[in-house]
Structures are given as C-alpha cells and as structure tokens.
Design an enzyme around this catalytic site. Structure first.
Site, PDB file in Angstrom:
ATOM      1  N   GLU A 151       5.608   8.466   4.296  1.00  0.00           N
ATOM      2  CA  GLU A 151       5.880   7.447   3.148  1.00  0.00           C
ATOM      3  C   GLU A 151       7.275   7.055   2.854  1.00  0.00           C
ATOM      4  O   GLU A 151       7.584   6.773   1.773  1.00  0.00           O
ATOM      5  CB  GLU A 151       4.972   7.740   1.892  1.00  0.00           C
ATOM      6  CG  GLU A 151       3.655   8.438   1.951  1.00  0.00           C
ATOM      7  CD  GLU A 151       2.654   7.649   3.012  1.00  0.00           C
ATOM      8  OE1 GLU A 151       2.911   6.421   3.196  1.00  0.00           O
ATOM      9  OE2 GLU A 151       1.543   8.049   3.135  1.00  0.00           O
TER      10      GLU A 151
ATOM     11  N   CYS B 211       0.952  -1.358  -0.003  1.00  0.00           N
ATOM     12  CA  CYS B 211      -0.073   0.053  -0.100  1.00  0.00           C
ATOM     13  C   CYS B 211       0.820   1.522   0.092  1.00  0.00           C
ATOM     14  O   CYS B 211       0.579   2.249  -0.658  1.00  0.00           O
ATOM     15  CB  CYS B 211      -0.983  -0.138   1.231  1.00  0.00           C
ATOM     16  SG  CYS B 211      -2.099  -1.323   1.442  1.00  0.00           S
TER      17      CYS B 211
ATOM     18  N   PHE C 113      20.348  -1.340   6.281  1.00  0.00           N
ATOM     19  CA  PHE C 113      19.156  -0.781   7.389  1.00  0.00           C
ATOM     20  C   PHE C 113      19.758  -1.004   8.627  1.00  0.00           C
ATOM     21  O   PHE C 113      19.276  -0.443   9.573  1.00  0.00           O
ATOM     22  CB  PHE C 113      18.010  -1.400   7.015  1.00  0.00           C
ATOM     23  CG  PHE C 113      17.560  -0.921   5.738  1.00  0.00           C
ATOM     24  CD1 PHE C 113      16.579   0.125   5.619  1.00  0.00           C
ATOM     25  CD2 PHE C 113      17.545  -1.507   4.459  1.00  0.00           C
ATOM     26  CE1 PHE C 113      16.065   0.792   4.459  1.00  0.00           C
ATOM     27  CE2 PHE C 113      17.129  -1.298   3.218  1.00  0.00           C
ATOM     28  CZ  PHE C 113      16.213  -0.089   3.348  1.00  0.00           C
TER      29      PHE C 113
END
Length: 397
Positions: free
Chosen positions: A375, A250, A395
């Site tokens: 986002e 999404c 990360f």
C-alpha cells in the site's frame, strides 16, 4: 480539587489513558474483535505461519461477517455503517493478532468492497456487497503487477472492446485473497484510460495461483491473478470513474487501516516483551529490573502509544471529513516504521526465544517487513509528504 483516592492509577497497558477517549461502544466492539481472535486465530496462527497457510480463511470470513467488521465503515448493502475510528480500533485488534488477518479484512472491506461501494453501479453493489459484508463472498483487488508497483500508471493489463463485451488480458501480482476470492476488482488500461472491472473468479480465462515461498505474511493467502482473454459483459466495468482516481481512492482507505493495524502489531510485541522480561531471571533477578531493559521498554511504550494517538487523531479527522491523503501517508509512514522498530527491539529482549513461534514477536517482525512496503513503500510516502511540504514533486527526475 480531586482527592488522592479518586486519582486514576497508572496502567502499563494504557499509560496515556487513551482508552478514556474511546466510547463504551468502541471498547465493547474492541473486546468482541479480541474475543474472535482469541477463539478462532491466536491458538493456531503460529502453526499456520510455520506451514505458510491460512486453511480456515473462508470460515474466518464468515465469522468476521457475523461480527460486522467486513466493510464496517460503509453504509447500506448489509454493511454496519460504523465510524472510521470504530474501523481503526478493529484493525488494531486484528493486527495485534496477525497482519495476515488484518490484511484479509482490509482487502475485503477497504479495497474490494470500497471500490464497489464508491464506484460501482447499483446493480454491481446489490449483487456483491451484501454477500461480501456477510463473509459469504471474498473479494480481492488487482492493481499491482509483476513489473509495476509504485507506478500503477504504467500497468500492462489491458481491456479492449469486442462488440458489447470487454476482453481482459494481463497479470497481477501479490494479491491478497486472490486464490479464495469469488470476485476480483481488476484495474486495466483501456483506450479511455485506466478503468475498473468486476470480475467473477469463475469466468473462463481467469485463474489465481497461490504464491508460495514467502517468508512474511505466511498466514495469509497471497496470489497471482492471470487473465487470458477474460470476456466480460459491458456492465462489468465501473460506469463512471476513469484514470488512477479510482484505485488510488481505494488505496487511501486501506492505508488508513494500516495506520491502526501496524500499531496493534507493535503493541503485541511490547506486551510480549514486558511479560517476558518480568518473568525471565538472570543474575538473580528479573531482567525487567535492569536499567537497559527498562530504557527499552520506556522507548517502546512511547513509540506505541504515540502511534495510538496519531491513529486516533487521523480517525477523528476522517470521521469529520477533513482527512487528507498526505496525512494518511504521514500516519502510514510513521506508524509502520515505528512498529518495525518496536518489533526488532522486542526480538532482542526475548533473546533466543525471540525467534520462536511460541511467542508472536518474530511473526510480527517478519510480517511488518511486508506492511512497510505494501500500500505504498516508505519511500513513496516520504516523497508524498515531501511534495506536500515543499510543493515540488520528486517522483520523476
């Protein structure tokens, strides 16, 4: 060989002739969105921003529904079934008006509606999507938490089974549309991993207090979601998707819209600077006639219209089914960062008037500070691209 008389003329508002790459239907749709903004938002958005409110959000949702832009890139269930480029062109116009307006449409269509459309049961789709496409029901998307943003895998909101029911507890933060939503898509940890739940906002234990004291996206409803023993039936959960695949799919839809939308805000700033500098006189002539001003205008125009080309390229790839998440990160990182540069430059060109809400520049500039980090922050998108380029994830240490 074409004659001199048939050559196109240079258009300062479309210096690369990118409009030639759009269909007549796309240009007409853009004009319809622009007219909606002109009639229902532009005359009032400065005042809304100053007051920190969007008082007509429900009315706006219905107008947007009439125009067909809510979930416009989805098929069926009352959705328009238009192309990714169509949706991008609409996002560009919406954010040229205000980032808060584009956020309303993006959260409705690319987050809440897309989650239902992609992952919901047929019953969930039938219950909500037609009403959301019409703007009769507003949706929100609960993923970010007070202490968890870039790492959604560590979310604390959890759902446990109690007989046939689910019971949800937790908090979500920085949720667009939350206070005015009829339905919330809430992601929570379960014993099976992260799962998505369809939560009617009138369910006991659910509340969505609006967040105040924002200095960005002020003409937008931003909320906290509070879930205290929210009891839901068994069929409230998305039936198949488990893990972060659901919410991240999404987010990728929303990020695509931001690639276009942020460039709309930049375009608005460029047009304001161009108009202002042609009218503002100093030392006996318009300041647009000075070399440094023209250098800034040229740099801004290159940034904005290269951004349009990038957005259009990604849109064509999305329509072809070849768009990769890393390419969306590429577009989001570059276009938002570039839009903020354009807005800051335009602010200086307007001088003291650059901080006045009589002009859209300071509003766009402060809004883009939020667009830069929601986002996916610019750092996370840079690391996504870096991993794709090197094959080495950075990360975690």
């Amino acid at each position: 060989m074409s004659s001199q008389s048939t050559r196109p003329t240079f258009d300062p508002h479309d210096p690369l002739g990118i409009d030639d790459l759009l269909s007549p239907e796309q240009v007409a749709m853009r004009e319809s969105v622009r007219a909606l903004c002109r009639d229902h938002v532009t005359p009032y958005v400065g005042e809304w921003f100053e007051k920190g409110e969007m008082p007509t959000v429900r009315e706006l949702a219905r107008e947007l529904g009439k125009l067909g832009v809510l979930g416009m890139h989805l098929d069926g269930y009352g959705c328009a079934g238009m192309s990714a480029v169509d949706y991008g062109v609409a996002c560009e116009e919406l954010e040229a008006c205000d980032s808060g307006l584009r956020s309303l449409v993006s959260v409705q269509g690319s987050l809440a509606m897309f989650a239902l459309w992609r992952w919901g049961s047929e019953e969930q789709k039938q219950q909500w999507l037609p009403h959301m496409a019409a703007g009769e029901a507003i949706g929100c998307f609960g993923l970010t938490e007070p202490d968890q943003g870039s790492d959604p895998s560590s979310m604390r909101t959890h759902a446990r089974r109690d007989g046939d029911d689910w019971v949800l507890n937790g908090r979500k933060m920085w949720i667009t549309n939350g206070t005015v939503a009829s339905v919330a898509i809430v992601w929570a940890q379960t014993e099976d991993g992260v799962r998505g739940f369809v939560v009617p906002t009138d369910t006991p234990g659910f509340s969505a207090p609006e967040i105040k004291q924002k200095l960005s996206l002020r003409a937008s409803v931003t909320s906290e979601l509070v879930l205290d023993d929210v009891r839901l039936p068994a069929d409230a959960v998305f039936p198949e998707v488990t893990g972060l695949k659901g919410p991240l799919s999404c987010l990728n839809e929303a990020r695509y819209g931001i690639v276009w939308g942020s460039n709309g805000a930049a375009r608005s700033c460029l047009e304001s600077a161009l108009s202002y500098t042609k009218e503002r006189e100093q030392f006996g002539k318009p300041i647009a006639g000075f070399q440094l001003t023209q250098s800034k205008i040229a740099d801004m125009a290159v940034r904005v219209h290269n951004g349009r080309l990038l957005a259009l390229h990604l849109g064509n790839r999305k329509d072809a089914g070849t768009l990769l998440p890393q390419q969306v990160s590429f577009g989001k990182l570059d276009n938002v960062r570039g839009a903020l540069e354009v807005a800051r430059t335009a602010r200086t060109m307007l001088g003291a008037n650059g901080i006045s809400l009589e002009y859209p520049v300071i509003r766009h500039m402060t809004n883009l500070e939020s667009v830069l980090t929601y986002e996916g922050t610019s750092e996370m998108h840079a690391l996504t691209i870096g991993q794709a380029m090197t094959g080495i994830p950075a990360f975690r240490g």
